[in-house]
Design a protein around this motif. Sequence first.
Motif, mmCIF file in Angstrom:
data_model
loop_
_atom_site.group_PDB
_atom_site.id
_atom_site.type_symbol
_atom_site.label_atom_id
_atom_site.label_comp_id
_atom_site.label_asym_id
_atom_site.label_seq_id
_atom_site.Cartn_x
_atom_site.Cartn_y
_atom_site.Cartn_z
ATOM 1 N N ASP A 55 3.037 6.224 1.529
ATOM 2 C CA ASP A 55 2.043 7.305 1.572
ATOM 3 C C ASP A 55 0.616 6.791 1.602
ATOM 4 O O ASP A 55 -0.339 7.572 1.556
ATOM 5 C CB ASP A 55 2.234 8.259 0.392
ATOM 6 N N HIS B 169 0.812 -1.225 0.000
ATOM 7 C CA HIS B 169 0.000 0.000 0.000
ATOM 8 C C HIS B 169 0.843 1.271 0.000
ATOM 9 O O HIS B 169 0.279 2.373 -0.067
ATOM 10 C CB HIS B 169 -0.955 -0.025 1.192
ATOM 11 N N GLN B 170 2.178 1.104 0.075
ATOM 12 C CA GLN B 170 3.140 2.191 -0.052
ATOM 13 C C GLN B 170 3.195 3.082 1.198
ATOM 14 O O GLN B 170 2.262 3.116 2.005
ATOM 15 C CB GLN B 170 2.851 3.042 -1.280
ATOM 16 N N TRP C 169 -5.858 5.562 2.534
ATOM 17 C CA TRP C 169 -6.315 6.887 2.971
ATOM 18 C C TRP C 169 -6.094 7.863 1.835
ATOM 19 O O TRP C 169 -5.576 7.501 0.779
ATOM 20 C CB TRP C 169 -5.631 7.327 4.261
ATOM 21 N N GLY C 170 -6.522 9.103 2.023
ATOM 22 C CA GLY C 170 -6.397 10.094 0.965
ATOM 23 C C GLY C 170 -7.640 10.183 0.101
ATOM 24 O O GLY C 170 -8.646 9.520 0.332
ATOM 25 N N ASP C 171 -7.555 11.003 -0.943
ATOM 26 C CA ASP C 171 -8.710 11.344 -1.776
ATOM 27 C C ASP C 171 -9.327 10.157 -2.497
ATOM 28 O O ASP C 171 -10.501 10.205 -2.878
ATOM 29 C CB ASP C 171 -8.311 12.397 -2.813
ATOM 30 N N HIS C 172 -8.561 9.103 -2.721
ATOM 31 C CA HIS C 172 -9.063 7.987 -3.537
ATOM 32 C C HIS C 172 -9.417 6.759 -2.701
ATOM 33 O O HIS C 172 -9.607 5.667 -3.253
ATOM 34 C CB HIS C 172 -8.029 7.627 -4.593
ATOM 35 N N SER C 173 -9.532 6.937 -1.394
ATOM 36 C CA SER C 173 -9.878 5.825 -0.517
ATOM 37 C C SER C 173 -11.333 5.932 -0.068
ATOM 38 O O SER C 173 -12.074 6.823 -0.502
ATOM 39 C CB SER C 173 -8.940 5.795 0.696
ATOM 40 N N PRO D 146 -5.504 2.309 -2.330
ATOM 41 C CA PRO D 146 -5.132 3.314 -1.332
ATOM 42 C C PRO D 146 -5.942 3.124 -0.051
ATOM 43 O O PRO D 146 -7.128 2.794 -0.105
ATOM 44 C CB PRO D 146 -5.468 4.640 -2.025
ATOM 45 N N ARG E 230 -9.081 11.413 4.893
ATOM 46 C CA ARG E 230 -9.829 10.739 3.841
ATOM 47 C C ARG E 230 -11.064 11.573 3.521
ATOM 48 O O ARG E 230 -11.403 12.501 4.266
ATOM 49 C CB ARG E 230 -10.222 9.335 4.270
ATOM 50 N N GLN F 167 -1.079 5.290 -0.638
ATOM 51 C CA GLN F 167 -1.848 5.494 -1.859
ATOM 52 C C GLN F 167 -1.872 4.277 -2.778
ATOM 53 O O GLN F 167 -2.386 4.338 -3.894
ATOM 54 C CB GLN F 167 -1.304 6.716 -2.616
ATOM 55 N N TYR G 42 -6.603 -0.234 -9.236
ATOM 56 C CA TYR G 42 -5.411 -0.412 -8.419
ATOM 57 C C TYR G 42 -5.061 -1.895 -8.289
ATOM 58 O O TYR G 42 -5.934 -2.744 -8.118
ATOM 59 C CB TYR G 42 -5.632 0.148 -7.008
#
Length: 355
Positions: free
Chosen positions: A235, A232-233, A253-257, A251, A306, A237, A247
């Motif tokens: 960051d 999941h890296q 967390w963040g805008d695409h989770s 991801p 998120r 993402q 994917y």
Amino acid sequence: MKQIGNKSFIQLIGLMVGLLALITALVGVIGLVLFLAYSGVRLDVASPDESQVLAEVSAPAPKVKALEDPAGMWHAPDWKTVDAEPNADEIKYGKELIANTAAYLGPNGSVRKISNGLNCQNCHLNAGTAPLGNNYGAVAATYPKIRARSGQSEDIPKRINDCFERSLNGQPLERNSKEMKAMVAYMEWLGKDVPKGEKPKGAGIYAVPLLDRAADPVRGKTVYENQCQSCHQADGQGIAKPDGSGYTYPPLWGDHSYNSGAGLYRLSRFAGYVRANMPLGATYENPLISDEDAWDVAAYVNSLERPSKNLAGDWPDISKKPMDHPFGPYSDGFSEEQHKFGPFKPIVEAKASGQ
């Protein structure tokens, strides 16, 4: 001189006899060793340290304890039998949509562009068939039903759209669309052998035992770095597919989770999902992390930014909010912080006693 010569000769004979005896003894010992070795008998004597190593190597590996007894566990119907169904093509399309949602309905979707790029099976493993992998085994048998979160009766299409709006942070599908009908058909086929009203063993998510402390996001960060980061890296993402169709690893967390209204935003749900299925290669029969690690990594991931969702319509009866619903108000006196991270035992005990 003659006496001295005789004495030396006698000593020489004695020395030769002794040497011959020694050689005979050595030959005998070597012969015995070779005989025993040929017979499979070990004569080497290990040092104390070596003996310990040999004992550890020869000892059987410790058996990993399954989270639940596999006996009676729900399993999906044999996929090879799907062609016998009158709506086989619809069921197959439904499975394809669950497994590759983003390719059809993601930001670059070929049918519609209504979701964040995740696939349904990112949260419902193996297209919703993995035991304790948030599977669909109980869907056909238990829907429609009244759900406390909405306070209303919900059918399968409503539940699917909940996921589109929360876990996929997108827009709902039309109820009569080809895609909605296909996903419903697939879920009904998966649960076709489950008696109505029953929830089969292994449906849903594993219930991780509660800790005596709050889940720790700081410790969870270390768990994430050791167990999750490679996929999941750093960051969070994930790893996107080169063609932009979703994917390989989603991801977290963040805008695409998933957004703040998703089921996995509750710690018990995230921890249970991770405990039985993560990191890659884990199953409920062969778990790879501990209860504590599952709780702590859930706390870490869900403490990060998120998308948010308006939850004003959720839980009209606040007394029915689960212990780990992270947003107030509540019918008890526990803080929002404790409802999010725990410890949860006092909350559960207070509710059980009617406080």
